[in-house]
Design a protein around this motif. Structure first.
Motif, PDB file in Angstrom:
ATOM      1  N   LYS A  93      -8.006   3.837  -5.255  1.00 43.14           N
ATOM      2  CA  LYS A  93      -8.420   2.720  -5.083  1.00 43.14           C
ATOM      3  C   LYS A  93      -9.777   2.255  -5.630  1.00 43.14           C
ATOM      4  O   LYS A  93     -10.035   1.300  -6.347  1.00 43.14           O
ATOM      5  CB  LYS A  93      -8.837   2.296  -3.428  1.00 43.14           C
ATOM      6  CG  LYS A  93      -7.489   2.160  -2.562  1.00 43.14           C
ATOM      7  CD  LYS A  93      -6.623   0.976  -3.192  1.00 43.14           C
ATOM      8  CE  LYS A  93      -5.511   0.833  -2.574  1.00 43.14           C
ATOM      9  NZ  LYS A  93      -4.517  -0.167  -2.907  1.00 43.14           N
ATOM     10  N   MET A 120       0.782  -1.068   0.014  1.00 42.72           N
ATOM     11  CA  MET A 120       0.051   0.001  -0.113  1.00 42.72           C
ATOM     12  C   MET A 120       0.553   1.286  -0.034  1.00 42.72           C
ATOM     13  O   MET A 120       0.704   2.061  -0.649  1.00 42.72           O
ATOM     14  CB  MET A 120      -0.945  -0.020   1.100  1.00 42.72           C
ATOM     15  CG  MET A 120      -1.883   0.977   1.305  1.00 42.72           C
ATOM     16  SD  MET A 120      -2.584   1.339   2.938  1.00 42.72           S
ATOM     17  CE  MET A 120      -3.652  -0.079   2.928  1.00 42.72           C
ATOM     18  N   GLU A 146      -8.245   7.313  -0.995  1.00 48.71           N
ATOM     19  CA  GLU A 146      -8.946   6.089  -1.252  1.00 48.71           C
ATOM     20  C   GLU A 146     -10.041   6.007  -2.308  1.00 48.71           C
ATOM     21  O   GLU A 146     -10.174   5.312  -3.287  1.00 48.71           O
ATOM     22  CB  GLU A 146      -9.645   5.475   0.105  1.00 48.71           C
ATOM     23  CG  GLU A 146     -10.256   4.054  -0.023  1.00 48.71           C
ATOM     24  CD  GLU A 146     -10.891   3.430   0.990  1.00 48.71           C
ATOM     25  OE1 GLU A 146     -11.405   4.383   1.716  1.00 48.71           O
ATOM     26  OE2 GLU A 146     -10.794   2.281   1.458  1.00 48.71           O
TER      27      GLU A 146
END
Length: 324
Positions: A177, A76, A173
């Motif tokens: 993501k 990550m 995020e």
């Protein structure tokens, strides 16, 4: 909330090596101290030291900003570093999403008046990437030493409220993501937000030194935003959107198109940007105080300015963003 590495809040031990979120980035750190509050409803705080950073950057953080040092979280961290890197041309000059060279860094292009007021001149180093990829140990150590050298020039710390740090992680995020984008143009945009902040403060006597300095700092923030958006404030997935929105609004500055999400990224990046200035300590302290006051104001009601919903990118956009 920070990205959910696990559903339960993990605990950490003194001297444990961890990864810690600082803004939207993950950095290697060590737990120095643990503070358990008397009120059990309050979270346990961990005092951490960032590896390779001066002790003045040590801070107390809640557990949700920490991650265990394991392969999953190291991946990550690597992804975060990769997504935050600006592209480079062959000569090593930082390039923006539109392909233009910004050899002078984020502060290049400031008009003489603002440079004089802020006593600022940005350097050519790239402040957008702090840690290099894993696997090159000596190179990583040299990068950390280099960072510590320029941080020594000006020991600047800008306090960002935890509520805004959480929004920064949500922002990361959503984009990296979930492959979502901030809807553009934003309303209010950066220019309007800065004007709202100015209007919210007590009136200053026109022509006074205090009034002039404040006006120049607001103008300086806008200029920093316009100059740094394409080079250090965009995630890689957003660069195609930047190209498209600039074509739609060729005569508008980025500060008239983008909003609080990217302005908040600028505030987090300011310590690194300011480390490349020749500003004297008094001017630096004044600028830092003004930025902190602005961030506190933004934290009072961020829902007015931060997008409630990000828009999902189309398959065409995803393909273009990958260079397809």
């Amino acid at each position: 909330m920070p990205p959910a590495a696990s559903q339960k809040v993990l605990t950490y031990d003194v001297q444990e090596r961890v990864l810690c979120f600082h803004g939207p980035m993950l950095y290697e750190a060590k737990v120095l101290e643990i503070t358990k509050p008397e009120d059990k409803k309050e979270p346990t705080k961990y005092k951490i030291h960032y590896k390779g950073w001066k002790n003045t950057w040590d801070e107390f953080v809640p557990a949700d900003r920490l991650r265990k040092m394991n392969e999953e979280n190291l991946r990550m961290q690597k992804e975060l570093n990769e997504n935050s890197k600006p592209s480079k041309n062959k000569t090593g000059a930082t390039t923006n999403a539109g392909g233009g060279s910004v050899a002078g860094g984020a502060g290049g292009g400031l008009d003489g008046k603002t440079k004089g007021k802020l006593n600022s001149k940005a350097g050519s180093e790239d402040p957008g990437t702090t840690l290099p990829p894993r696997g090159q140990k000596r190179g990583r150590e040299m990068e950390i030493e280099k960072e510590e050298d320029y941080l020594k020039r000006h020991d600047v710390r800008i306090a960002i409220p935890d509520s805004l740090k959480a929004l920064l992680v949500d922002d990361w995020e959503n984009v990296t993501k979930n492959q979502q984008l901030v809807p553009l143009p934003k309303d209010p945009n950066v220019t309007q937000i800065l004007q709202k902040y100015k209007a919210s403060l007590p009136k200053k006597r026109p022509g006074s030194a205090e009034s002039d300095i404040f006006d120049e700092i607001i103008a300086g923030l806008k200029l920093y935003f316009d100059k740094s958006l394409g080079t250090i404030l965009l995630y890689r997935f957003e660069r195609q959107q930047f190209l498209e929105i600039r074509k739609e609004h060729p005569h508008k500055d980025p500060s008239d198109i983008y909003g609080a999400e990217h302005l908040l990224r600028l505030c987090v990046s300011m310590p690194e940007l300011l480390a490349h200035t020749n500003m004297d300590s008094q001017a630096m302290s004044k600028l830092r105080d003004h930025i902190e006051e602005f961030v506190k104001w933004l934290a009072k009601d961020p829902t007015q300015y931060i997008a409630n919903k990000y828009e999902s990118a189309s398959p065409r956009y995803i393909d273009l963003s990958r260079g397809g």
